[in-house]
Write a protein that holds these residues in place. Structure first.
Motif, PDB file in Angstrom:
ATOM      1  N   LYS A 134      12.753  -5.809 -20.352  1.00 26.30           N
ATOM      2  CA  LYS A 134      11.662  -6.486 -21.032  1.00 26.30           C
ATOM      3  C   LYS A 134      10.668  -5.472 -21.575  1.00 26.30           C
ATOM      4  CE  LYS A 134      11.857 -10.677 -18.192  1.00 26.30           C
ATOM      5  NZ  LYS A 134      11.097 -11.597 -17.320  1.00 26.30           N
ATOM      6  N   ALA A 135       9.998  -5.848 -22.663  1.00 25.70           N
ATOM      7  CA  ALA A 135       9.027  -4.943 -23.277  1.00 25.70           C
ATOM      8  C   ALA A 135       7.771  -4.807 -22.436  1.00 25.70           C
ATOM      9  CB  ALA A 135       8.662  -5.443 -24.679  1.00 25.70           C
ATOM     10  N   THR A 136       7.453  -5.818 -21.633  1.00 30.47           N
ATOM     11  CA  THR A 136       6.279  -5.773 -20.767  1.00 30.47           C
ATOM     12  C   THR A 136       6.675  -6.166 -19.348  1.00 30.47           C
ATOM     13  OG1 THR A 136       5.694  -8.068 -21.314  1.00 30.47           O
ATOM     14  CG2 THR A 136       4.696  -6.325 -22.654  1.00 30.47           C
ATOM     15  N   ASP A 137       5.955  -5.631 -18.378  1.00 26.07           N
ATOM     16  CA  ASP A 137       6.169  -5.981 -16.974  1.00 26.07           C
ATOM     17  C   ASP A 137       4.852  -5.811 -16.244  1.00 26.07           C
ATOM     18  OD1 ASP A 137       5.861  -3.203 -16.383  1.00 26.07           O
ATOM     19  OD2 ASP A 137       7.980  -2.890 -16.834  1.00 26.07           O
ATOM     20  N   ASP A 138       4.871  -5.951 -14.920  1.00 25.09           N
ATOM     21  CA  ASP A 138       3.621  -5.866 -14.165  1.00 25.09           C
ATOM     22  C   ASP A 138       3.410  -4.504 -13.521  1.00 25.09           C
ATOM     23  OD1 ASP A 138       5.552  -5.950 -12.199  1.00 25.09           O
ATOM     24  OD2 ASP A 138       4.520  -7.440 -10.955  1.00 25.09           O
ATOM     25  N   ALA A 139       4.213  -3.513 -13.902  1.00 23.27           N
ATOM     26  CA  ALA A 139       4.072  -2.179 -13.317  1.00 23.27           C
ATOM     27  C   ALA A 139       2.823  -1.485 -13.859  1.00 23.27           C
ATOM     28  CB  ALA A 139       5.305  -1.338 -13.607  1.00 23.27           C
ATOM     29  N   GLU A 140       2.129  -0.761 -12.994  1.00 22.90           N
ATOM     30  CA  GLU A 140       0.941  -0.006 -13.376  1.00 22.90           C
ATOM     31  C   GLU A 140       1.052   1.400 -12.796  1.00 22.90           C
ATOM     32  OE1 GLU A 140      -1.600  -0.816 -15.238  1.00 22.90           O
ATOM     33  OE2 GLU A 140      -1.851  -2.999 -15.228  1.00 22.90           O
ATOM     34  N   PHE A 141       0.744   2.409 -13.614  1.00 25.50           N
ATOM     35  CA  PHE A 141       0.817   3.807 -13.179  1.00 25.50           C
ATOM     36  C   PHE A 141      -0.318   4.120 -12.217  1.00 25.50           C
ATOM     37  CE2 PHE A 141      -0.547   8.231 -13.814  1.00 25.50           C
ATOM     38  CZ  PHE A 141       0.610   8.883 -13.429  1.00 25.50           C
ATOM     39  N   VAL A 142       0.013   4.789 -11.122  1.00 25.76           N
ATOM     40  CA  VAL A 142      -0.988   5.187 -10.136  1.00 25.76           C
ATOM     41  C   VAL A 142      -1.166   6.707 -10.129  1.00 25.76           C
ATOM     42  CG1 VAL A 142      -1.647   5.183  -7.699  1.00 25.76           C
ATOM     43  CG2 VAL A 142      -0.510   3.192  -8.689  1.00 25.76           C
ATOM     44  N   THR A 143      -0.076   7.433  -9.936  1.00 22.25           N
ATOM     45  CA  THR A 143      -0.145   8.886  -9.902  1.00 22.25           C
ATOM     46  C   THR A 143       1.233   9.471 -10.142  1.00 22.25           C
ATOM     47  OG1 THR A 143      -0.749  10.830  -8.563  1.00 22.25           O
ATOM     48  CG2 THR A 143       0.259   8.976  -7.410  1.00 22.25           C
ATOM     49  N   PHE A 144       1.273  10.702 -10.643  1.00 23.42           N
ATOM     50  CA  PHE A 144       2.551  11.387 -10.806  1.00 23.42           C
ATOM     51  C   PHE A 144       2.612  12.594  -9.882  1.00 23.42           C
ATOM     52  CE2 PHE A 144       5.199  14.663 -12.875  1.00 23.42           C
ATOM     53  CZ  PHE A 144       6.416  14.002 -12.812  1.00 23.42           C
ATOM     54  N   LEU A 145       1.690  13.518 -10.066  1.00 26.21           N
ATOM     55  CA  LEU A 145       1.727  14.751  -9.279  1.00 26.21           C
ATOM     56  C   LEU A 145       1.526  14.498  -7.793  1.00 26.21           C
ATOM     57  CD1 LEU A 145      -0.250  17.227 -11.583  1.00 26.21           C
ATOM     58  CD2 LEU A 145       2.223  17.026 -11.270  1.00 26.21           C
ATOM     59  N   ILE A 152       0.824  -1.210   0.000  1.00 28.03           N
ATOM     60  CA  ILE A 152       0.000   0.000   0.000  1.00 28.03           C
ATOM     61  C   ILE A 152       0.858   1.260   0.000  1.00 28.03           C
ATOM     62  CG2 ILE A 152      -1.625   1.347   1.401  1.00 28.03           C
ATOM     63  CD1 ILE A 152      -2.763  -1.342   2.397  1.00 28.03           C
ATOM     64  N   ILE A 153       1.859   1.312   0.866  1.00 30.50           N
ATOM     65  CA  ILE A 153       2.641   2.535   1.043  1.00 30.50           C
ATOM     66  C   ILE A 153       3.538   2.839  -0.150  1.00 30.50           C
ATOM     67  CG2 ILE A 153       4.466   3.613   2.404  1.00 30.50           C
ATOM     68  CD1 ILE A 153       3.313   2.381   4.863  1.00 30.50           C
ATOM     69  N   SER A 154       4.186   1.821  -0.684  1.00 28.39           N
ATOM     70  CA  SER A 154       5.159   2.054  -1.759  1.00 28.39           C
ATOM     71  C   SER A 154       4.575   2.835  -2.938  1.00 28.39           C
ATOM     72  CB  SER A 154       5.750   0.724  -2.235  1.00 28.39           C
ATOM     73  OG  SER A 154       6.530   0.120  -1.221  1.00 28.39           O
ATOM     74  N   PRO A 155       3.384   2.464  -3.462  1.00 33.11           N
ATOM     75  CA  PRO A 155       2.836   3.227  -4.586  1.00 33.11           C
ATOM     76  C   PRO A 155       2.524   4.684  -4.252  1.00 33.11           C
ATOM     77  CG  PRO A 155       1.803   1.071  -4.447  1.00 33.11           C
ATOM     78  CD  PRO A 155       2.581   1.257  -3.189  1.00 33.11           C
ATOM     79  N   TRP A 156       2.188   4.972  -2.990  1.00 34.37           N
ATOM     80  CA  TRP A 156       1.937   6.368  -2.625  1.00 34.37           C
ATOM     81  C   TRP A 156       3.194   7.207  -2.825  1.00 34.37           C
ATOM     82  CZ3 TRP A 156      -2.489   8.741  -2.191  1.00 34.37           C
ATOM     83  CH2 TRP A 156      -3.630   8.043  -1.784  1.00 34.37           C
ATOM     84  N   TYR A 157       4.363   6.615  -2.582  1.00 31.28           N
ATOM     85  CA  TYR A 157       5.606   7.361  -2.736  1.00 31.28           C
ATOM     86  C   TYR A 157       6.166   7.267  -4.150  1.00 31.28           C
ATOM     87  CZ  TYR A 157       5.792   8.442   2.162  1.00 31.28           C
ATOM     88  OH  TYR A 157       5.498   8.960   3.391  1.00 31.28           O
ATOM     89  N   LEU A 158       6.100   6.088  -4.752  1.00 32.13           N
ATOM     90  CA  LEU A 158       6.717   5.888  -6.055  1.00 32.13           C
ATOM     91  C   LEU A 158       5.805   6.286  -7.217  1.00 32.13           C
ATOM     92  CD1 LEU A 158       8.396   2.413  -5.421  1.00 32.13           C
ATOM     93  CD2 LEU A 158       9.428   4.695  -5.242  1.00 32.13           C
ATOM     94  N   GLY A 159       4.500   6.169  -7.023  1.00 36.87           N
ATOM     95  CA  GLY A 159       3.571   6.529  -8.088  1.00 36.87           C
ATOM     96  C   GLY A 159       3.173   5.364  -8.972  1.00 36.87           C
ATOM     97  N   TYR A 160       3.608   4.141  -8.646  1.00 34.92           N
ATOM     98  CA  TYR A 160       3.241   2.987  -9.463  1.00 34.92           C
ATOM     99  C   TYR A 160       3.227   1.725  -8.601  1.00 34.92           C
ATOM    100  CZ  TYR A 160       8.310   2.207  -9.405  1.00 34.92           C
ATOM    101  OH  TYR A 160       9.611   2.016  -8.996  1.00 34.92           O
ATOM    102  N   THR A 161       2.513   0.731  -9.093  1.00 29.81           N
ATOM    103  CA  THR A 161       2.514  -0.577  -8.462  1.00 29.81           C
ATOM    104  C   THR A 161       3.375  -1.522  -9.290  1.00 29.81           C
ATOM    105  OG1 THR A 161       0.586  -1.349  -9.714  1.00 29.81           O
ATOM    106  CG2 THR A 161       0.163  -0.238  -7.620  1.00 29.81           C
ATOM    107  N   GLY A 162       3.662  -2.689  -8.751  1.00 31.70           N
ATOM    108  CA  GLY A 162       4.403  -3.682  -9.511  1.00 31.70           C
ATOM    109  C   GLY A 162       5.893  -3.400  -9.570  1.00 31.70           C
ATOM    110  N   HIS A 163       6.540  -4.005 -10.550  1.00 29.42           N
ATOM    111  CA  HIS A 163       7.996  -3.949 -10.666  1.00 29.42           C
ATOM    112  C   HIS A 163       8.389  -3.580 -12.103  1.00 29.42           C
ATOM    113  CE1 HIS A 163       6.866  -6.790  -7.478  1.00 29.42           C
ATOM    114  NE2 HIS A 163       7.900  -6.300  -6.825  1.00 29.42           N
ATOM    115  N   PRO A 164       8.711  -2.309 -12.357  1.00 29.46           N
ATOM    116  CA  PRO A 164       9.117  -1.904 -13.706  1.00 29.46           C
ATOM    117  C   PRO A 164      10.375  -2.656 -14.143  1.00 29.46           C
ATOM    118  CG  PRO A 164       8.702   0.000 -12.301  1.00 29.46           C
ATOM    119  CD  PRO A 164       8.730  -1.191 -11.408  1.00 29.46           C
ATOM    120  N   SER A 165      10.449  -2.991 -15.413  1.00 29.94           N
ATOM    121  CA  SER A 165      11.607  -3.699 -15.958  1.00 29.94           C
ATOM    122  C   SER A 165      12.261  -2.856 -17.043  1.00 29.94           C
ATOM    123  CB  SER A 165      11.193  -5.050 -16.535  1.00 29.94           C
ATOM    124  OG  SER A 165      12.281  -5.671 -17.195  1.00 29.94           O
ATOM    125  N   THR A 166      13.578  -2.804 -17.030  1.00 27.73           N
ATOM    126  CA  THR A 166      14.321  -2.085 -18.074  1.00 27.73           C
ATOM    127  C   THR A 166      14.845  -3.040 -19.138  1.00 27.73           C
ATOM    128  OG1 THR A 166      16.361  -2.257 -16.779  1.00 27.73           O
ATOM    129  CG2 THR A 166      15.016  -0.263 -16.476  1.00 27.73           C
TER     130      THR A 166
END
Length: 219
Positions: free
Chosen positions: A123-134, A107-121
């Motif tokens: 692979k073309a696809t990963d399980d990261a999902e955008f939550v918020t930027f601003l 729960i806490i990590s996406p509030w700070y990072l702005g995304y869920t999951g684990h972005p990959s540099t």
């Protein structure tokens, strides 16, 4: 290696967190939807009141999509947060078991990072999902001196001028023309090299492995 409990303890004790008594906002106390429960848990764990409800709703949907057991894990965590009777976050974290720690970090990590999951540099696809930027909280500690990363803040080629108060050597001759003379963007995107594409897609780990797969396909 730092374990997840210690990491959560550092998060709730660090300068990123605004110290405030643990409490449940009155407006949310009677709302038992998963999104409202997540918002209450988020505010209790971070010590921040007035977190964006729309962000909490999106975060709840994403976490539930990625983990079908999340609603139940959230309800369990919230029950423990309410029953702990702690106003000190360090002791509160100590009172949680490992399952609750994992849920709290999810729960806490996406509030700070702005995304869920684990972005990959790689692979073309990963399980990261955008939550918020601003609304990403990681930008809060430096908000008085640094704007959230975005587009150029002072127009095209703003970097040609030395920032006020900075003692720097003279700029190179013709620096103002560098941006104007930059190569034009390609009109077409060439097809990717086949071995590289296999590695990016996660189908091969090395160039040799990718070439072996391609050779096998031709047989």
């Amino acid at each position: 290696m730092m374990n997840r409990r210690r990491f959560l303890q550092l998060m709730v004790a660090g300068p990123m967190i605004v110290s405030a008594p643990l409490q449940i906002p009155l407006a949310l106390a009677s709302d038992n939807t998963p999104a409202a429960t997540l918002l209450r848990a988020s505010e209790m764990l971070t010590g921040r009141q007035g977190l964006d409800a729309s962000v909490a709703d999106r975060l709840c949907q994403l976490l539930s999509k990625q983990n079908s057991r999340f609603p139940g894990q959230l309800a369990r965590l919230m029950a423990h947060l309410q029953s702990a009777g702690e106003t000190d976050r360090q002791r509160l974290v100590d009172s949680l078991d490992d399952d609750d720690i994992n849920t709290a970090l999810a729960i806490i990590s996406p509030w700070y990072l702005g995304y869920t999951g684990h972005p990959s540099t790689t692979k073309a696809t990963d399980d990261a999902e955008f939550v918020t930027f601003l609304s990403a909280l990681m930008y809060e500690p430096t908000r008085d001196v640094t704007l959230r990363p975005s587009y150029a803040r002072a127009g095209s080629d703003y970097w040609a001028e030395v920032p006020q108060g900075v003692n720097a050597p003279p700029m190179p001759v013709g620096i103002r023309q560098w941006g104007e003379n930059a190569p034009a963007a390609a009109k077409t995107i060439p097809a990717p090299d086949a071995p590289w594409l296999l590695m990016v897609q996660g189908k091969a780990r090395t160039l040799a492995e990718a070439n072996a797969l391609l050779a096998a396909e031709k047989k």
